[in-house]
Each structure stands twice: as structure tokens, then as C-alpha cells.
Design a protein around this motif. Sequence first.
Motif, PDB file in Angstrom:
ATOM      1  N   LEU A   1      65.636 120.561  -8.145  1.00  0.00           N
ATOM      2  CA  LEU A   1      65.132 121.597  -7.249  1.00  0.00           C
ATOM      3  C   LEU A   1      65.308 122.974  -7.859  1.00  0.00           C
ATOM      4  O   LEU A   1      66.255 123.222  -8.603  1.00  0.00           O
ATOM      5  N   SER A   2      64.428 123.890  -7.501  1.00  0.00           N
ATOM      6  CA  SER A   2      64.573 125.276  -7.951  1.00  0.00           C
ATOM      7  C   SER A   2      65.757 125.916  -7.237  1.00  0.00           C
ATOM      8  O   SER A   2      66.231 125.422  -6.207  1.00  0.00           O
ATOM      9  N   LYS A   3      66.216 127.038  -7.756  1.00  0.00           N
ATOM     10  CA  LYS A   3      67.328 127.765  -7.141  1.00  0.00           C
ATOM     11  C   LYS A   3      66.984 128.161  -5.702  1.00  0.00           C
ATOM     12  O   LYS A   3      67.796 128.025  -4.799  1.00  0.00           O
TER      13      LYS A   3
ATOM     14  N   THR B   1      64.855 126.744  -3.624  1.00  0.00           N
ATOM     15  CA  THR B   1      64.821 125.569  -2.761  1.00  0.00           C
ATOM     16  C   THR B   1      66.236 125.107  -2.445  1.00  0.00           C
ATOM     17  O   THR B   1      66.535 124.713  -1.315  1.00  0.00           O
ATOM     18  N   LYS B   2      67.126 125.186  -3.418  1.00  0.00           N
ATOM     19  CA  LYS B   2      68.531 124.841  -3.171  1.00  0.00           C
ATOM     20  C   LYS B   2      69.147 125.794  -2.147  1.00  0.00           C
ATOM     21  O   LYS B   2      69.920 125.372  -1.280  1.00  0.00           O
TER      22      LYS B   2
END
Length: 102
Positions: free
Chosen positions: A19-21, A23-24
Motif C-alpha cells: 500500500l502507498s503511504k 493509503t496506510k
Amino acid sequence: ATQPQKLEGNGVALPINLLSKGTKDILALSLRLAAADVYLNNSSGFVLMDDPLVDMDRARREAAAEVIKQFAVQRQTIIFTCHEAHADLLNKTNVQEAMELN
């Protein structure tokens, strides 16, 4: 080990590390709010957050602010921020909501 290691849906498991930062960050916020809702249940406690919007891009920040405001309708929510734009975003009130409160 206490946070999810993967997201699952439609028979597919996606490891968190893919996951992208941003999205996290959204996932972490949603998990915190869900955990707070379960933990507080019917009590009169409150939720305290320190700059929950700080690492999000504009679209995610706006969506997260709306979710936080919806959560805050049911639970006392205290947010610390040093970013005026974030404070303004969290303080904006929909005209329809303001009319309903009157």
C-alpha cells in the motif's frame, strides 16, 4: 503484530507493505476510529488525536476530515494540530447541518 498484515476481499489478499503511504494513513485512521468506537461503546469517554491529517494528500485529507467530523457527532473528539488549514478543514460546517442544529 497487532495491526493487520494484509487486506482481503474478493478472494484476493493484498499485503500491507504494497500500500502507498497515504493509503496506510487512511487505513490506520479508520482502524483507530473503529477501535475507539468499540472501546468506548456506551461510555462517556473521548478520543484524542494528534495531527491525524498531517501526512495525507489533499483528497485524502478532505475525506478523512469528513469521516472525523461524522465520528465526532457521536463521540467527543479532541484534535491537536499546528496546521491552520487542517483546523479550518475540520471546523467547516455544512450549511444544511448548521440549519438542522438551529
